[in-house]
Design an enzyme around this catalytic site. Structure first.
Site, PDB file in Angstrom:
ATOM      1  N   TYR A 150       0.831  -1.170   0.137  1.00 31.45           N
ATOM      2  CA  TYR A 150      -0.147   0.069  -0.046  1.00 31.45           C
ATOM      3  C   TYR A 150       0.724   1.453   0.093  1.00 31.45           C
ATOM      4  CZ  TYR A 150       1.103   0.903   5.079  1.00 31.45           C
ATOM      5  OH  TYR A 150       1.531   1.208   6.129  1.00 31.45           O
ATOM      6  N   ARG A 189       7.973   4.177  -4.873  1.00 34.42           N
ATOM      7  CA  ARG A 189       8.120   3.308  -3.488  1.00 34.42           C
ATOM      8  C   ARG A 189       6.972   2.451  -3.971  1.00 34.42           C
ATOM      9  NH1 ARG A 189       7.213   5.832   2.300  1.00 34.42           N
ATOM     10  NH2 ARG A 189       4.892   6.026   1.618  1.00 34.42           N
ATOM     11  N   ARG A 243      -7.475 -20.874  -1.678  1.00 35.85           N
ATOM     12  CA  ARG A 243      -6.323 -20.503  -0.571  1.00 35.85           C
ATOM     13  C   ARG A 243      -5.183 -21.505  -0.639  1.00 35.85           C
ATOM     14  NH1 ARG A 243      -4.140 -21.983   4.243  1.00 35.85           N
ATOM     15  NH2 ARG A 243      -3.327 -20.299   5.491  1.00 35.85           N
ATOM     16  N   HIS A 260      -0.691 -20.992  -0.497  1.00 38.50           N
ATOM     17  CA  HIS A 260       0.397 -19.863  -0.107  1.00 38.50           C
ATOM     18  C   HIS A 260       1.051 -19.480  -1.347  1.00 38.50           C
ATOM     19  CE1 HIS A 260      -0.222 -21.260   3.891  1.00 38.50           C
ATOM     20  NE2 HIS A 260       0.873 -20.460   4.299  1.00 38.50           N
ATOM     21  N   LYS A 287       6.300  -1.490   1.707  1.00 41.05           N
ATOM     22  CA  LYS A 287       5.137  -1.163   2.390  1.00 41.05           C
ATOM     23  C   LYS A 287       4.138  -2.092   2.257  1.00 41.05           C
ATOM     24  CE  LYS A 287       3.053   3.482   3.147  1.00 41.05           C
ATOM     25  NZ  LYS A 287       3.271   3.491   4.871  1.00 41.05           N
ATOM     26  N   GLU A 343      13.370   2.632  13.356  1.00 45.20           N
ATOM     27  CA  GLU A 343      12.383   3.846  12.711  1.00 45.20           C
ATOM     28  C   GLU A 343      11.239   3.763  13.874  1.00 45.20           C
ATOM     29  OE1 GLU A 343      10.016   2.894   9.335  1.00 45.20           O
ATOM     30  OE2 GLU A 343      10.303   0.956   9.589  1.00 45.20           O
ATOM     31  N   LEU A 366      11.397   1.695   6.762  1.00 47.90           N
ATOM     32  CA  LEU A 366      10.598   2.151   5.343  1.00 47.90           C
ATOM     33  C   LEU A 366      11.215   3.654   4.919  1.00 47.90           C
ATOM     34  CD1 LEU A 366       7.781   1.475   3.716  1.00 47.90           C
ATOM     35  CD2 LEU A 366       6.947   3.731   4.972  1.00 47.90           C
TER      36      LEU A 366
HETATM   37  C1  PLP Z   1       6.724   2.082   9.490  1.00 50.26           C
HETATM   38  C2  PLP Z   1       6.881   3.323   9.076  1.00 50.26           C
HETATM   39  N1  PLP Z   1       7.736   3.942   8.759  1.00 50.26           N
HETATM   40  C3  PLP Z   1       7.827   5.311   8.022  1.00 50.26           C
HETATM   41  C4  PLP Z   1       6.745   5.899   7.494  1.00 50.26           C
HETATM   42  C5  PLP Z   1       6.782   7.377   7.064  1.00 50.26           C
HETATM   43  O1  PLP Z   1       6.824   7.221   5.714  1.00 50.26           O
HETATM   44  P1  PLP Z   1       6.161   8.455   4.964  1.00 50.26           P
HETATM   45  O2  PLP Z   1       6.868   9.717   5.395  1.00 50.26           O
HETATM   46  O3  PLP Z   1       6.340   7.984   3.591  1.00 50.26           O
HETATM   47  O4  PLP Z   1       4.799   8.632   5.347  1.00 50.26           O
HETATM   48  C6  PLP Z   1       5.475   5.354   7.923  1.00 50.26           C
HETATM   49  C7  PLP Z   1       4.331   5.839   7.265  1.00 50.26           C
HETATM   50  O5  PLP Z   1       3.241   6.127   7.800  1.00 50.26           O
HETATM   51  C8  PLP Z   1       5.556   3.998   8.331  1.00 50.26           C
HETATM   52  O6  PLP Z   1       4.279   3.386   8.315  1.00 50.26           O
END
Ligand code: PLP
Length: 281
Positions: A30, A49, A97, A99, A144, A176, A200
Protein backbone atom coordinates in the site's frame (compact mmCIF):
# COMPACT_ATOMS: atom_id res chain seq x y z
CA UNK A 1 -16.18 7.90 -2.91
CA UNK A 2 -13.68 5.11 -3.25
CA UNK A 3 -12.17 3.29 -6.23
CA UNK A 4 -12.28 -0.51 -6.42
CA UNK A 5 -11.16 -2.55 -9.43
CA UNK A 6 -12.28 -0.14 -12.15
CA UNK A 7 -15.30 1.47 -10.48
CA UNK A 8 -15.95 4.48 -8.27
CA UNK A 9 -18.55 3.95 -5.53
CA UNK A 10 -19.46 4.95 -1.97
CA UNK A 11 -17.31 3.14 0.61
CA UNK A 12 -20.41 1.39 2.03
CA UNK A 13 -21.03 -0.29 -1.33
CA UNK A 14 -17.50 -1.63 -1.75
CA UNK A 15 -17.22 -5.43 -1.47
CA UNK A 16 -14.33 -7.85 -1.91
CA UNK A 17 -14.51 -11.67 -1.89
CA UNK A 18 -13.33 -13.33 1.34
CA UNK A 19 -10.75 -15.29 -0.65
CA UNK A 20 -8.88 -12.11 -1.53
CA UNK A 21 -5.25 -12.83 -0.66
CA UNK A 22 -5.09 -9.50 1.15
CA UNK A 23 -7.72 -10.82 3.57
CA UNK A 24 -6.34 -14.38 3.77
CA UNK A 25 -2.56 -13.76 3.81
CA UNK A 26 -2.03 -9.99 4.06
CA UNK A 27 -0.52 -10.51 0.61
CA UNK A 28 -0.35 -6.97 -0.73
CA UNK A 29 1.25 -3.54 -0.50
CA UNK A 30 0.00 0.00 0.00
CA UNK A 31 0.80 3.70 -0.10
CA UNK A 32 -0.46 6.70 1.83
CA UNK A 33 -0.32 9.94 -0.17
CA UNK A 34 -1.12 13.35 1.33
CA UNK A 35 -3.12 15.81 -0.78
CA UNK A 36 -2.87 19.54 -0.06
CA UNK A 37 -5.37 21.93 -1.71
CA UNK A 38 -6.39 19.10 -4.06
CA UNK A 39 -2.79 18.47 -5.18
CA UNK A 40 -1.12 15.14 -4.41
CA UNK A 41 2.17 15.64 -2.56
CA UNK A 42 5.23 13.96 -4.12
CA UNK A 43 3.09 11.63 -6.25
CA UNK A 44 6.01 10.50 -8.44
CA UNK A 45 8.01 9.50 -5.35
CA UNK A 46 5.05 7.61 -3.87
CA UNK A 47 4.52 5.75 -7.16
CA UNK A 48 8.22 4.87 -7.26
CA UNK A 49 8.03 3.46 -3.73
CA UNK A 50 4.87 1.55 -4.70
CA UNK A 51 6.83 -0.01 -7.57
CA UNK A 52 9.63 -0.94 -5.13
CA UNK A 53 7.09 -2.59 -2.80
CA UNK A 54 5.42 -4.46 -5.70
CA UNK A 55 8.85 -5.64 -6.92
CA UNK A 56 9.61 -6.73 -3.34
CA UNK A 57 6.58 -9.05 -3.29
CA UNK A 58 6.97 -10.03 -6.98
CA UNK A 59 3.59 -8.63 -8.04
CA UNK A 60 3.27 -6.96 -11.41
CA UNK A 61 2.18 -3.34 -11.23
CA UNK A 62 -1.45 -3.32 -12.44
CA UNK A 63 -1.15 0.29 -13.70
CA UNK A 64 1.32 2.58 -15.43
CA UNK A 65 2.27 5.78 -13.58
CA UNK A 66 -0.02 7.73 -15.94
CA UNK A 67 -2.94 5.47 -15.11
CA UNK A 68 -2.23 5.80 -11.37
CA UNK A 69 -2.02 9.60 -11.74
CA UNK A 70 -5.41 9.68 -13.47
CA UNK A 71 -7.00 7.46 -10.80
CA UNK A 72 -5.53 9.65 -8.08
CA UNK A 73 -6.85 12.81 -9.79
CA UNK A 74 -10.31 11.26 -10.09
CA UNK A 75 -10.43 10.19 -6.45
CA UNK A 76 -9.35 13.68 -5.34
CA UNK A 77 -12.13 15.44 -7.29
CA UNK A 78 -14.74 12.97 -6.03
CA UNK A 79 -13.92 13.83 -2.41
CA UNK A 80 -14.72 17.17 -0.83
CA UNK A 81 -11.86 18.07 1.48
CA UNK A 82 -9.12 20.39 0.21
CA UNK A 83 -6.58 18.39 2.20
CA UNK A 84 -6.95 14.61 1.99
CA UNK A 85 -4.87 11.54 2.47
CA UNK A 86 -5.17 8.80 -0.08
CA UNK A 87 -4.83 5.16 0.87
CA UNK A 88 -3.86 3.10 -2.17
CA UNK A 89 -3.79 -0.68 -1.86
CA UNK A 90 -2.90 -3.55 -4.22
CA UNK A 91 -3.29 -7.23 -3.32
CA UNK A 92 -2.44 -10.39 -5.26
CA UNK A 93 -6.16 -10.87 -5.94
CA UNK A 94 -8.74 -13.58 -5.32
CA UNK A 95 -7.77 -17.26 -5.50
CA UNK A 96 -8.29 -20.62 -3.77
CA UNK A 97 -6.30 -20.55 -0.54
CA UNK A 98 -2.75 -21.71 -1.22
CA UNK A 99 0.42 -19.94 -0.11
CA UNK A 100 2.10 -20.15 -3.54
CA UNK A 101 1.25 -17.43 -6.08
CA UNK A 102 -1.92 -18.14 -8.13
CA UNK A 103 -1.64 -18.00 -11.93
CA UNK A 104 -3.60 -15.60 -14.15
CA UNK A 105 -5.25 -13.72 -11.29
CA UNK A 106 -6.05 -9.99 -11.47
CA UNK A 107 -4.71 -7.94 -8.55
CA UNK A 108 -7.25 -6.15 -6.37
CA UNK A 109 -6.84 -2.36 -6.52
CA UNK A 110 -8.46 -0.16 -3.89
CA UNK A 111 -8.09 3.60 -3.35
CA UNK A 112 -9.84 5.63 -0.67
CA UNK A 113 -9.60 9.20 0.51
CA UNK A 114 -10.01 10.60 4.00
CA UNK A 115 -9.84 14.21 5.16
CA UNK A 116 -6.30 15.14 6.22
CA UNK A 117 -6.65 16.94 9.53
CA UNK A 118 -3.90 19.09 11.01
CA UNK A 119 -2.36 17.45 14.10
CA UNK A 120 -3.70 18.75 17.43
CA UNK A 121 -2.10 22.12 18.28
CA UNK A 122 -1.13 20.75 21.65
CA UNK A 123 1.15 18.19 19.93
CA UNK A 124 2.95 20.95 18.02
CA UNK A 125 3.32 23.20 21.06
CA UNK A 126 4.35 20.58 23.63
CA UNK A 127 5.61 17.73 21.48
CA UNK A 128 4.49 14.13 21.98
CA UNK A 129 5.47 11.23 24.20
CA UNK A 130 6.98 8.04 22.80
CA UNK A 131 8.09 4.74 24.26
CA UNK A 132 10.77 2.35 23.03
CA UNK A 133 10.37 -1.32 22.12
CA UNK A 134 12.40 -4.04 20.52
CA UNK A 135 11.91 -4.10 16.73
CA UNK A 136 10.51 -7.59 16.20
CA UNK A 137 9.40 -7.14 12.57
CA UNK A 138 10.67 -9.05 9.57
CA UNK A 139 13.82 -8.10 7.64
CA UNK A 140 12.05 -6.41 4.68
CA UNK A 141 10.73 -3.31 6.41
CA UNK A 142 11.56 -1.38 3.20
CA UNK A 143 8.45 -2.99 1.62
CA UNK A 144 5.25 -1.12 2.49
CA UNK A 145 3.36 -4.36 3.08
CA UNK A 146 -0.29 -4.48 4.21
CA UNK A 147 0.63 -7.28 6.66
CA UNK A 148 1.17 -4.86 9.53
CA UNK A 149 0.54 -7.03 12.58
CA UNK A 150 3.89 -6.27 14.30
CA UNK A 151 3.43 -2.52 13.63
CA UNK A 152 -0.13 -2.72 14.97
CA UNK A 153 1.01 -4.41 18.19
CA UNK A 154 3.98 -2.05 18.60
CA UNK A 155 1.89 1.08 18.13
CA UNK A 156 -0.80 -0.19 20.49
CA UNK A 157 1.94 -0.47 23.15
CA UNK A 158 2.41 3.30 22.76
CA UNK A 159 -1.33 3.96 23.03
CA UNK A 160 -1.56 1.74 26.14
CA UNK A 161 1.28 3.79 27.68
CA UNK A 162 -0.52 7.08 26.86
CA UNK A 163 2.10 7.85 24.18
CA UNK A 164 1.84 8.65 20.48
CA UNK A 165 4.58 6.52 18.96
CA UNK A 166 6.88 3.56 19.62
CA UNK A 167 10.55 4.07 18.73
CA UNK A 168 12.01 0.76 17.57
CA UNK A 169 15.42 -0.57 18.58
CA UNK A 170 17.18 -3.48 16.90
CA UNK A 171 20.50 -4.88 18.11
CA UNK A 172 21.49 -1.66 19.85
CA UNK A 173 20.44 0.68 17.03
CA UNK A 174 17.34 2.73 16.27
CA UNK A 175 15.47 1.73 13.11
CA UNK A 176 12.29 3.88 12.90
CA UNK A 177 8.90 4.32 14.58
CA UNK A 178 6.00 1.84 14.41
CA UNK A 179 4.37 4.16 11.83
CA UNK A 180 6.96 6.91 11.24
CA UNK A 181 10.65 7.63 10.65
CA UNK A 182 12.74 8.97 13.51
CA UNK A 183 15.45 11.65 13.44
CA UNK A 184 17.57 12.89 16.33
CA UNK A 185 19.70 15.93 17.12
CA UNK A 186 23.15 15.68 18.68
CA UNK A 187 25.59 18.63 18.99
CA UNK A 188 23.12 20.73 16.93
CA UNK A 189 23.42 18.26 14.02
CA UNK A 190 20.39 16.48 12.57
CA UNK A 191 21.02 12.73 12.43
CA UNK A 192 19.02 10.23 10.38
CA UNK A 193 19.46 6.45 10.16
CA UNK A 194 20.47 5.24 6.67
CA UNK A 195 17.79 3.74 4.43
CA UNK A 196 18.08 -0.03 4.32
CA UNK A 197 15.95 -3.16 4.63
CA UNK A 198 15.26 -2.39 8.32
CA UNK A 199 13.15 0.72 7.73
CA UNK A 200 10.56 2.15 5.39
CA UNK A 201 12.11 4.76 3.07
CA UNK A 202 9.80 7.59 4.14
CA UNK A 203 8.78 10.24 1.62
CA UNK A 204 8.68 12.79 4.46
CA UNK A 205 12.13 11.57 5.59
CA UNK A 206 13.46 12.45 2.11
CA UNK A 207 11.79 15.87 2.16
CA UNK A 208 13.30 16.66 5.57
CA UNK A 209 16.82 15.70 4.43
CA UNK A 210 16.40 17.70 1.21
CA UNK A 211 15.27 20.76 3.18
CA UNK A 212 18.21 20.36 5.58
CA UNK A 213 20.62 20.22 2.63
CA UNK A 214 18.99 23.17 0.84
CA UNK A 215 19.09 25.38 3.95
CA UNK A 216 22.56 24.45 5.22
CA UNK A 217 21.24 22.70 8.30
CA UNK A 218 24.07 20.49 9.63
CA UNK A 219 22.98 16.91 9.06
CA UNK A 220 24.40 13.42 8.77
CA UNK A 221 22.96 10.07 7.70
CA UNK A 222 24.45 7.31 9.82
CA UNK A 223 23.53 4.51 12.23
CA UNK A 224 22.14 5.83 15.53
CA UNK A 225 22.74 3.85 18.71
CA UNK A 226 20.22 3.25 21.48
CA UNK A 227 22.49 5.21 23.82
CA UNK A 228 22.38 8.22 21.48
CA UNK A 229 18.59 8.04 21.28
CA UNK A 230 18.35 8.00 25.08
CA UNK A 231 20.69 11.01 25.41
CA UNK A 232 19.40 12.98 22.39
CA UNK A 233 19.23 16.75 22.38
CA UNK A 234 16.04 16.44 20.31
CA UNK A 235 14.03 13.56 18.81
CA UNK A 236 11.72 14.07 15.82
CA UNK A 237 9.24 11.84 14.05
CA UNK A 238 8.10 12.23 10.45
CA UNK A 239 5.27 10.74 8.41
CA UNK A 240 2.95 11.78 5.59
CA UNK A 241 0.00 12.33 7.92
CA UNK A 242 1.87 13.68 11.00
CA UNK A 243 4.45 15.67 8.98
CA UNK A 244 7.10 16.60 11.60
CA UNK A 245 6.61 16.29 15.35
CA UNK A 246 8.92 16.70 18.30
CA UNK A 247 9.16 13.73 20.64
CA UNK A 248 9.62 15.46 24.00
CA UNK A 249 9.33 12.46 26.33
CA UNK A 250 10.80 9.00 25.79
CA UNK A 251 9.89 6.17 28.16
CA UNK A 252 8.58 8.80 30.58
CA UNK A 253 11.83 10.82 30.66
CA UNK A 254 12.24 14.29 29.09
CA UNK A 255 14.15 14.47 25.80
CA UNK A 256 16.60 17.39 26.21
CA UNK A 257 14.71 19.97 28.26
CA UNK A 258 11.38 18.23 27.55
CA UNK A 259 10.19 20.92 25.12
CA UNK A 260 10.21 21.03 21.30
CA UNK A 261 13.69 22.28 20.35
CA UNK A 262 15.10 24.74 17.84
CA UNK A 263 15.78 22.06 15.16
CA UNK A 264 12.12 21.03 15.33
CA UNK A 265 11.00 24.67 15.04
CA UNK A 266 13.26 25.26 12.03
CA UNK A 267 12.38 22.05 10.15
CA UNK A 268 8.67 22.42 10.88
CA UNK A 269 8.73 25.95 9.46
CA UNK A 270 10.75 24.88 6.40
CA UNK A 271 8.29 22.03 5.79
CA UNK A 272 5.27 24.36 5.99
CA UNK A 273 6.96 26.83 3.60
CA UNK A 274 7.79 24.02 1.20
CA UNK A 275 4.18 22.79 1.23
CA UNK A 276 2.94 26.31 0.51
CA UNK A 277 5.32 26.62 -2.47
CA UNK A 278 4.12 23.27 -3.84
CA UNK A 279 0.45 24.21 -3.44
CA UNK A 280 0.98 27.47 -5.33
CA UNK A 281 3.07 25.82 -8.04
C1 PLP B 1 6.77 1.99 9.47
C2 PLP B 1 6.73 3.34 8.85
N1 PLP B 1 7.88 4.02 8.71
C3 PLP B 1 7.90 5.26 8.17
C4 PLP B 1 6.74 5.88 7.73
C5 PLP B 1 6.80 7.27 7.14
O1 PLP B 1 6.72 7.23 5.74
P1 PLP B 1 6.11 8.46 4.92
O2 PLP B 1 6.90 9.67 5.30
O3 PLP B 1 6.28 8.08 3.50
O4 PLP B 1 4.68 8.59 5.34
C6 PLP B 1 5.53 5.19 7.81
C7 PLP B 1 4.31 5.82 7.26
O5 PLP B 1 3.32 6.00 7.85
C8 PLP B 1 5.51 3.90 8.40
O6 PLP B 1 4.37 3.21 8.51
Amino acid sequence: MIYLNGDFMPLEEARIPVLDRGFIFGDGVYEVIPVYSHKPFRLAEHLLRLQHSLDGIRLQNPHSDDEWSRLVEQIIVRNESDDQYLYLHVTRGVAKRDHAFPKGVMPTVFIMSNPLLAPPREWLVNGVAAITASDNRWLRCDIKAISLLPNVLLRQMAVDAGAVETVLLREGFMTEGAASNIFMVKNDTLLAPPKNHLMLPGITYDVVLELAAAHNVPHEVRAISEYEVRTAQELLLTSSTKEIMAITHLDGKPVGDGKPGSMFALLHQLYQNYKTTIMRG
